[in-house]
Design an enzyme around this catalytic site. Structure first.
Site, PDB file in Angstrom:
ATOM      1  N   GLU A 337       0.839  -1.193   0.000  1.00 15.36           N
ATOM      2  CA  GLU A 337       0.000   0.000   0.000  1.00 15.36           C
ATOM      3  C   GLU A 337       0.876   1.246   0.000  1.00 15.36           C
ATOM      4  OE1 GLU A 337      -3.908  -1.357   2.544  1.00 15.36           O
ATOM      5  OE2 GLU A 337      -2.101  -0.906   3.687  1.00 15.36           O
ATOM      6  N   CYS A 338       0.711   2.094  -0.988  1.00 14.80           N
ATOM      7  CA  CYS A 338       1.303   3.428  -1.048  1.00 14.80           C
ATOM      8  C   CYS A 338       2.821   3.404  -0.860  1.00 14.80           C
ATOM      9  CB  CYS A 338       0.622   4.344  -0.037  1.00 14.80           C
ATOM     10  SG  CYS A 338       0.831   6.110  -0.399  1.00 14.80           S
ATOM     11  N   GLY A 339       3.325   3.666   0.346  1.00 18.19           N
ATOM     12  CA  GLY A 339       4.764   3.646   0.560  1.00 18.19           C
ATOM     13  C   GLY A 339       5.375   2.305   0.208  1.00 18.19           C
ATOM     14  N   MET A 342       5.784   2.193  -3.451  1.00 19.43           N
ATOM     15  CA  MET A 342       6.945   2.983  -3.871  1.00 19.43           C
ATOM     16  C   MET A 342       8.244   2.195  -3.719  1.00 19.43           C
ATOM     17  SD  MET A 342       5.702   6.560  -2.093  1.00 19.43           S
ATOM     18  CE  MET A 342       7.122   7.556  -2.555  1.00 19.43           C
ATOM     19  N   SER A 438      -0.707  -0.892  -4.671  1.00 18.04           N
ATOM     20  CA  SER A 438      -1.556   0.238  -5.052  1.00 18.04           C
ATOM     21  C   SER A 438      -1.319   1.412  -4.122  1.00 18.04           C
ATOM     22  CB  SER A 438      -3.031  -0.171  -5.020  1.00 18.04           C
ATOM     23  OG  SER A 438      -3.483  -0.279  -3.689  1.00 18.04           O
TER      24      SER A 438
END
Length: 478
Positions: A337-339, A342, A438
């Site tokens: 999720e997110c971080g 990345m 995501s």
């Protein structure tokens, strides 16, 4: 299902007129002050927020839970909240944004809506910078704006001096029947500085108790904490006509799921971890920053956080980057999720520098000074994957300052967003083998099959490895 069950739980909601009104600092100070009285406090945070919730956990010495009737149903909000009623002396709930601010013009999913749902008294925290008598009109407006709202008091914040406080208090007392429960002086410096996503995380402070004790002292000196406690204890007993237990009976499994919890990735709802454990998984905490060895795991959960602030250390840890990529290529189920997403990309651009990440996904991310996606998410699953059934509708939220420059729009996106920004053109949720990554954050109580499918995917990976496969085949939810 239990019917007509009664609950008694002292409770109070700290709400604001807007974001930045000071309700977080007041909530932290009150929580620590009551803890100093040896009360057992259960902290809650309204809305999708990890940082405030973590600070509340530290202040209370108890894990905070998030309450949001958008990301999981109102019945689950009630079940989660009341499930703590017999174990704690007080529920302290910090609101979000302004009291009446919600998803739309009707104020759906607002702090006010949550207060009505829990029949909880509200203490309003108001920034009084450059205002005196007008505050009485604002208070009266808040009281009359929506029916069936128990506005039990106000705490004045950022007052300039004795004269300022006197006029404010006299005006509110003259024109309203809302008691003033405290008047905090203007703080020359925020004891917990802010970054782009709110308060700076506890991970970046060494002496947390000093900060929290200072806030507690300020609140004790300027706020009537005894009166607030009485308001909370006077909150009426509630009868719920039908009450579902929060968790099903615990299942049995022999899989281990690794959860990265360090200074780079630490945004997790405690209920998400609990949901995995209820499904039978053993959950272990891992780091992608240090050189510690990992135990045998059968799935990996990479939450959100601030990987950009640790990008140099993440890049330098070539061993962990190679390990995560190897696990992904072996077909390990990885949910990011997110971080976490990345970290799975090729590169991370931040503050003019380019950092190499794991390279699991053929994507780059770049951090900007302004939000690139912020708010609730509604999505449909459009590709088979290990965590959700194709065609399933899910809800969540996103809050990211990064985007994906020059992303290939022909990649495998599993999420089509009906609401939200995602990675590009309303698409999100990149798939690679058994990896799903995501920008969207979900809550296990709003997506009950997520934890079950996560554990099932881990079991399939374990079976493949135990059978001598070099790579686990693609796993999909049937």
């Amino acid at each position: 299902m239990v019917r007509n069950q009664k609950f008694s739980f002292p409770r109070v909601i700290l709400a604001g007129l807007k974001g930045g009104s000071g309700k977080t600092l007041v909530s932290l100070g009150l929580t620590r002050a009551y803890r100093d009285q040896e009360l057992k406090i259960k902290p809650f945070k309204k809305g999708p927020d990890y940082i405030d919730a973590k600070w509340l956990s530290l202040a209370a010495g108890q894990a905070a839970s998030n309450l949001d009737p958008f990301i999981f149903p109102s019945s689950k909000v009630q079940s989660l909240f009341w499930s703590y009623s017999s174990d704690f002396d007080l529920a302290l709930i910090e609101g979000n944004r302004g009291l009446f601010d919600g998803k739309d013009v009707a104020g759906s999913y607002s702090t006010a809506e949550l207060a009505r749902l829990l029949e909880a008294p509200i203490i309003l925290v108001a920034d009084c910078t450059k205002v005196t008598r007008t505050m009485a009109a604002i208070v009266m407006g808040c009281k009359l704006f929506e029916p069936d709202l128990n506005l039990a008091g106000i705490i004045l914040n950022q007052t300039a001096g004795d004269r300022h406080r006197k006029i404010l208090c006299q005006s509110i007392e003259k024109y309203t029947d809302i008691p003033v429960l405290g008047a905090l002086p203007r703080m020359r410096q925020n004891p917990i500085p802010e970054r782009h996503m709110g308060l700076i995380s506890d991970q970046e402070y060494q002496d947390l108790d000093t900060i929290l004790n200072r806030l507690a002292k300020i609140v004790k000196d300027y706020v009537d904490i005894d009166k607030i406690l009485k308001i909370a204890r006077d909150a009426k007993e509630v009868e719920i006509s039908s009450f579902d237990p929060v968790w099903p009976e615990t299942s049995s499994s022999d899989v281990v799921i690794g959860v990265v919890r360090d200074a780079s990735l630490w945004f997790y709802y405690e209920e998400n971890i609990k949901a995995l454990e209820v499904q039978g998984a053993k959950v272990v905490s891992l780091s992608i920053l240090d050189d510690s060895d990992w135990p045998e795991i059968h799935a990996l959960y990479l939450g959100g956080g601030f990987p950009e602030t640790m990008a140099g250390q993440l890049e330098a840890n070539t061993r962990k980057r190679a390990l995560v990529k190897n696990l992904a290529e072996k077909g390990m189920p990885i949910y990011a999720e997110c971080g976490g997403f990345m970290y799975l990309c090729q590169n991370l651009f931040y503050d003019g520098l380019n950092y190499t990440m794991t390279g699991v996904l053929p994507v780059q991310t770049k951090v900007h000074k302004k939000p690139q996606g912020h708010g609730y998410v509604q999505a449909e699953i459009i590709l088979p994957n290990p965590f959700y059934k194709k065609g399933q509708k899910i809800v969540g939220h996103e809050f990211h300052y990064s985007d994906c420059p020059n992303i290939n729009k022909d990649l495998d996106f599993a999420l089509h967003l009906n609401r939200g920004v995602g990675m590009c053109d309303g698409m999100d949720g990149l798939l690679h083998k058994n990896v799903l990554a995501s920008y969207a954050h979900i809550h296990a109580l709003g997506t009950p099959d997520w934890a079950k499918n996560f554990v099932l995917a881990a079991e399939k990976f374990k079976q493949a490895m135990d059978s001598g496969f070099k790579e686990c085949p693609r796993i999909v939810v049937e």
